[in-house]
Design a protein around this motif. Structure first.
Motif, short mmCIF file in Angstrom:
data_model
loop_
_atom_site.label_atom_id
_atom_site.label_comp_id
_atom_site.label_asym_id
_atom_site.label_seq_id
_atom_site.Cartn_x
_atom_site.Cartn_y
_atom_site.Cartn_z
N GLN A 202 0.84 -1.20 0.00
CA GLN A 202 0.00 0.00 0.00
C GLN A 202 0.87 1.23 0.00
OE1 GLN A 202 -2.95 0.20 3.05
NE2 GLN A 202 -4.18 -1.40 2.10
N GLY A 203 0.99 1.86 -1.17
CA GLY A 203 1.81 3.06 -1.25
C GLY A 203 0.93 4.27 -1.51
N THR A 204 1.20 5.34 -0.79
CA THR A 204 0.37 6.54 -0.90
C THR A 204 1.25 7.76 -1.05
OG1 THR A 204 -1.26 5.55 0.55
CG2 THR A 204 -1.34 7.94 0.34
N ALA A 205 0.93 8.59 -2.05
CA ALA A 205 1.64 9.85 -2.20
C ALA A 205 1.04 10.85 -1.24
CB ALA A 205 1.48 10.34 -3.63
N GLU A 206 1.69 11.09 -0.12
CA GLU A 206 1.12 12.05 0.84
C GLU A 206 1.37 13.47 0.35
OE1 GLU A 206 -0.66 11.32 3.41
OE2 GLU A 206 -0.28 9.20 3.76
N GLY A 207 2.60 13.74 -0.05
CA GLY A 207 2.91 15.10 -0.45
C GLY A 207 3.06 15.25 -1.95
N ALA A 208 3.75 14.32 -2.58
CA ALA A 208 4.02 14.43 -4.02
C ALA A 208 3.90 13.05 -4.63
CB ALA A 208 5.43 14.97 -4.22
N PRO A 209 3.46 12.95 -5.88
CA PRO A 209 3.37 11.65 -6.55
C PRO A 209 4.75 11.01 -6.62
CG PRO A 209 2.39 13.40 -7.89
CD PRO A 209 3.07 14.07 -6.75
N PHE A 210 4.80 9.70 -6.74
CA PHE A 210 6.09 9.01 -6.78
C PHE A 210 6.22 8.25 -8.10
CE2 PHE A 210 4.18 4.89 -5.57
CZ PHE A 210 3.06 5.30 -4.90
N ASP A 211 7.47 8.06 -8.53
CA ASP A 211 7.63 7.37 -9.81
C ASP A 211 8.08 5.93 -9.58
OD1 ASP A 211 10.34 7.48 -9.24
OD2 ASP A 211 10.66 9.25 -10.51
N ARG A 212 8.28 5.23 -10.67
CA ARG A 212 8.58 3.81 -10.62
C ARG A 212 9.88 3.52 -9.86
NH1 ARG A 212 6.10 0.19 -14.13
NH2 ARG A 212 6.67 -1.93 -13.53
N ALA A 213 10.87 4.39 -10.03
CA ALA A 213 12.16 4.19 -9.35
C ALA A 213 12.00 4.31 -7.83
CB ALA A 213 13.19 5.21 -9.86
N ASP A 214 11.24 5.31 -7.39
CA ASP A 214 10.96 5.46 -5.95
C ASP A 214 10.33 4.18 -5.41
OD1 ASP A 214 11.71 8.16 -6.00
OD2 ASP A 214 9.66 8.84 -6.42
N LEU A 215 9.35 3.71 -6.15
CA LEU A 215 8.61 2.52 -5.74
C LEU A 215 9.58 1.34 -5.56
CD1 LEU A 215 5.76 1.31 -5.31
CD2 LEU A 215 5.69 0.83 -7.74
N ASP A 216 10.47 1.16 -6.52
CA ASP A 216 11.40 0.04 -6.47
C ASP A 216 12.33 0.13 -5.25
OD1 ASP A 216 10.40 -1.36 -8.59
OD2 ASP A 216 11.63 -0.30 -10.06
N THR A 217 12.84 1.32 -5.00
CA THR A 217 13.71 1.50 -3.84
C THR A 217 12.99 1.18 -2.54
OG1 THR A 217 14.66 3.36 -5.05
CG2 THR A 217 15.29 3.13 -2.73
N LEU A 218 11.78 1.67 -2.44
CA LEU A 218 11.02 1.44 -1.21
C LEU A 218 10.73 -0.05 -1.00
CD1 LEU A 218 8.58 4.50 -1.29
CD2 LEU A 218 10.49 4.13 0.28
N LEU A 219 10.41 -0.74 -2.07
CA LEU A 219 10.11 -2.17 -1.94
C LEU A 219 11.34 -2.95 -1.48
CD1 LEU A 219 7.86 -2.67 -5.11
CD2 LEU A 219 7.11 -2.70 -2.72
N ASP A 220 12.51 -2.60 -1.99
CA ASP A 220 13.75 -3.25 -1.54
C ASP A 220 13.96 -3.07 -0.04
OD1 ASP A 220 14.34 -4.06 -4.11
OD2 ASP A 220 15.63 -2.33 -4.54
N LEU A 221 13.82 -1.82 0.37
CA LEU A 221 14.00 -1.47 1.78
C LEU A 221 13.03 -2.26 2.66
CD1 LEU A 221 15.93 0.63 2.93
CD2 LEU A 221 14.14 2.36 2.69
N ALA A 222 11.78 -2.32 2.23
CA ALA A 222 10.75 -2.98 3.02
C ALA A 222 11.00 -4.48 3.13
CB ALA A 222 9.37 -2.71 2.42
N LEU A 223 11.40 -5.10 2.03
CA LEU A 223 11.61 -6.55 2.06
C LEU A 223 12.75 -6.91 3.01
CD1 LEU A 223 10.95 -7.69 -1.62
CD2 LEU A 223 9.55 -8.10 0.41
N ALA A 224 13.78 -6.07 3.02
CA ALA A 224 14.89 -6.32 3.95
C ALA A 224 14.39 -6.19 5.39
CB ALA A 224 16.02 -5.34 3.69
N GLY A 225 13.58 -5.18 5.67
CA GLY A 225 13.03 -4.99 7.01
C GLY A 225 12.16 -6.16 7.42
N CYS A 226 11.30 -6.63 6.52
CA CYS A 226 10.42 -7.76 6.85
C CYS A 226 11.25 -9.01 7.15
CB CYS A 226 9.44 -8.02 5.70
SG CYS A 226 8.10 -6.81 5.65
#
Lengths: 239, 239, 239, 239, 239, 239
Positions: A202-226
């Motif tokens: 569940q990704g939400t643009a709170e302040g500014a829309p995000f692009d595909r690269a942002d999404l990919d970085t965030l998913l990497d970070l999250a999977l490591a955390g999980c």
């Protein structure tokens, strides 16, 4: 640009899981992500909701709530207001859906497990702490159920953990606390199984829309955390 | 493996947008995604909610609801039950958040626009149709507001559209109808701006967890769908 | 003293009845009295309310509601307020009672038909449009029920239609629109069967009490209007 | 065909009005129509509802309710159920509307009078007894208001009374008790001013539709009954 | 220091009990403690609440409520507010508990008696009047039940009455009226059986804490008052 | 006849008070009476309820609630049911009243302190633990208020503690756990100030009425218990 509590961008807060914090519940855990504290209780009941009766399958559901003074300024009780707010509903549904992803309902038989996730203290990431802690409570409740009802197969098909990630002033960060969460441009909650597959994104643009690269970085970070949280769950359950 | 209505996997249902379907509302659209019909009305009011007063900024909010017999079997009215269900809350919040992503609140001044999205007939994708139609109603309401209140700057910073995607028996598909939605393993709703950036990504493993490759395929499909919807919104607003 | 839309005192607004506007409902009609638009859906369900079980008789009930922006200024949703207002209750009861006047419950067997009358746009006369449209939806639902359940006798014993009448600045008028309704001294809603007998007469002195002669004039006007509506219902159902 | 209590068709039940039954209320009356007993209290408050502020005009409103064991079998309390039923709403609105017909709001100034009509014992005709008794309570409350606030003009423009009439096995009858009410083919409530003009006429075909001749007979019967009640109100207020 | 109504400190207000004030209820009493008037109705129903089914035992419960204008200034209806206040809940529970103290549930069989205590006029001591009057209604309802259902044993094991006591400016007093109640330092409600044993003792320091000697004095006063009320109950039931 | 946990009749369970368990609240304590655990939070807010504005006096109120799985079998959430039960209301009121007994509202100024007492685990005596713990939270909140708002006088006029006592099979006992509570003939909650005077005495005959001698014994037991709790409060606050 340092984080408010000095962590590196890909560092979790100190996580502690106190298993069996409650005496009555069939499974329970007090989980802490830094100052966020959620009490998770799993209750086993015979029978299933009306719409599921006679199917031979069980059910798992969740209820999330915050104590009035878990937050910085006191919030009105939903019981006093006489209705549940949208945010509460949304998170309760997310927690339930996430846990159901690792349940074999046939193996459970017609039993219901309710996961109560009550936030005692809030400092960001309450829903991800709730999911991560509820899994521990659920695992113990399933063990109880399996033994008491002589279930042949294990109703648990895997483990599940969750973490938040976000972009603050352009920097991707893992496990936001309240301060970070309130200024994030993009905010994402990721629920993943122990094997690294996604249960919910569940990704939400709170302040500014995000692009595909942002999404990919965030998913990497999250999977490591999980993956880290999965290890902590294993340790708690082995204890 | 053909789709129930003969579409190709990356094909939208026939979409029609009837602008100004209502006489009283400052902006309105009846939007149809195949048999799904959502009536979107934008209402302009002076003033903002209490917590925003004195900030000089406006507010945009949304309420989503289904008529009792929009669905295959009649559902009880939430007004009669005396409370709003979790799904309704969740979608109302999603629609509001999505539309707020393209609004400059400072430029709006202290006005509130409420987007009512009422599902007259449901056949899957009601939330994405609601977002896509609400944008058209919002655009007209902003035009009205700008003229009536002599606003200097355009409060709209872009356009927004939404579509669902999912994996059915291993095949990724665009814009699921009800039949497809009910059997999808993975179900994702994507809200994107006209420029292709993401506003919201919500992916859920209904039947089985999904991996990174699945996610990537679904996002491609969704962005293409949103681009088509953006064109249709432009045409409707040019009409 | 001309009417705001140029009609003669005993003239109905343009009335259109679009039968089967909905795909799922067993009977449905979108009815328009000028700018007033009401979507009527009839839902057939097996079984009857608890207090009627075992009697061998069916039941017909109605729920009336207005969309928030059907009116000139937006009204709060009753589902959000958590309770149904007195006016909504009163009209739902009137619609149900009116339709039950033409039903043979024994012939129906233990089935329930719910008539949902949702006002999409309001310009006066919404309750009379609702009754008139609901009859069309009910007729189709009864046809469906008769066929599916092999009923021996026709559960419909007649037709029913309704219209408003009122006195504006001393002049009796048929089928008031909102502008007229809001200034009427006396306001009356009449529900009549196709054979001209009364089902319900509700006259209210809004501004000034009315005498017997006023009452007689209004009843004449209303019966003529109901006769016209009866013809339109027949045409719609023959179509 | 005798009436259950031996009355002639055009005879009221014994009516008693005990004025000032309550100590605190600015006006009150315990009214009895045979075994039907309604306690009517008029409460004067400064100020008016928000939507009326600044108009210089007053407001009169009513709330009707039944005690749980006023009826033959106990009914659940609406406060315990957490919502007001349709019938209660409908009657409260009727009582308020009827009393407002004899009020000059300008003369009242910005004051509100609430008429509480609580049914202590029910045997048919509770709404008509409520209106008739509420008028007596209102008259005393207006007297109080006029004196305390030095009002120049009398805010009461007339008197109002109400009675039920109906057709039982073809016979028109005045003031139905519960037994008669439950078997009436047609049931009508008539509210009239002291000068014989109508304030409200509500006729309902319970069992069979009614024709114009039935309607005329019932109206004659009702007006005669209201005239008798008007006399009794005068006597009570003269006492 | 004289009491506002001239009573001696240990004197009850004039108490009247009008038995069978209601026609429909199986037992009823209008009880007056001075200007306090409470209408008590006992309703007998077959069956017991779900949690008691199959035990062979009956149940007694109570609901207390105040009419809006029973008090000096009008209170909002709880049915209109949509929820019951804490005070109402508390007193309903107290009344039910008090009456259950004199009931043999086995002897009753699976029947339920509901005691409705509606305050028509309030001048202090409404809860104690409610308990005292409810006992009379209960006694008649038990007589009815015993006869209709051929019960072998008397389900009533004794009688119960209640009174308030308090300390006003240092002086202990019996049966406070509203004026006294609102200035009492200590306020106590005592429920006692006919034999003088306690069923409930509720003492509250409203203004200042109380010591053991105060408590003893108040209990003496209350027991004497309850003894008088017991006599009045006997007389009413003998009538 | 031994107690289930081996205590002597006049022995408290092990009591622990963890002060400042919460980070956000102006005062907080996690209090444990054996297995009973109540989280008490005191929240300071500027301003007072509407009915108290302009008096220059403050206000103290309390809300008590139980987590769904604090008990042996899971209870439904009051927020989900949409209403607060009678027991919850009653205890919330008791806690608020008890704490107000030691507050000088003038000295407080127009501020409000809300005491949230949430039962995390229940094993009897939750209301007395709540009062005893809430006092500790209140004391810290008053200290905070005094400092922040430069109050001249100490708004606390004393300390308050509470304990339950009861008679089980003829034996009077202090501080009942759930097992004992459920079989007690008589059950009493006593709230006392640090100086031994009573704030509240609530005795209830659960199984059999009690006489004066029973009452006296129970009061002695309770006062001794409250004195011990007062010492523990002092130690916690000195820490």
């Amino acid at each position: 640009m340092a984080r408010p509590d000095g962590r590196t961008p890909n560092q979790l807060r100190p996580v502690t899981i106190t298993r069996n914090w409650l005496r009555h519940a069939e499974g329970s855990a007090l989980i802490e992500f830094g100052d966020t504290r959620v009490l998770c209780a799993a209750s086993v009941e015979d029978g299933v909701p009306r719409w599921r009766r006679g199917t031979g399958e069980g059910w798992v559901t969740a209820e999330y709530a915050m104590l009035p003074r878990s937050t910085d300024t006191r919030g009105a009780r939903e019981s006093v207001k006489g209705k549940i707010g949208g945010r509460t509903h949304e998170i309760s549904r997310l927690v339930g859906r996430s846990l159901r992803a690792v349940v074999d309902f046939k193996a459970m038989g017609e039993h219901t497990i309710t996961l109560d996730c009550d936030v005692l203290q809030a400092d960001g990431g309450t829903r991800t702490a709730a999911i991560t802690g509820a899994y521990v409570a659920l695992a113990d409740a399933m063990k109880y159920l399996r033994k008491r009802r002589n279930l042949k197969n294990n109703p648990l098909t895997g483990s599940v953990a969750a973490v938040s990630v976000g972009i603050i002033q352009g920097q991707p960060r893992l496990d936001l606390n309240y301060l970070e969460d309130s200024v994030a441009q993009t905010d994402m909650n990721v629920v993943a199984m122990g094997d690294g597959r996604f249960v919910e994104v569940q990704g939400t643009a709170e302040g500014a829309p995000f692009d595909r690269a942002d999404l990919d970085t965030l998913l990497d970070l999250a999977l490591a955390g999980c993956a880290e949280l999965t290890d902590l769950q294993k340790k708690a359950l082995a204890g």
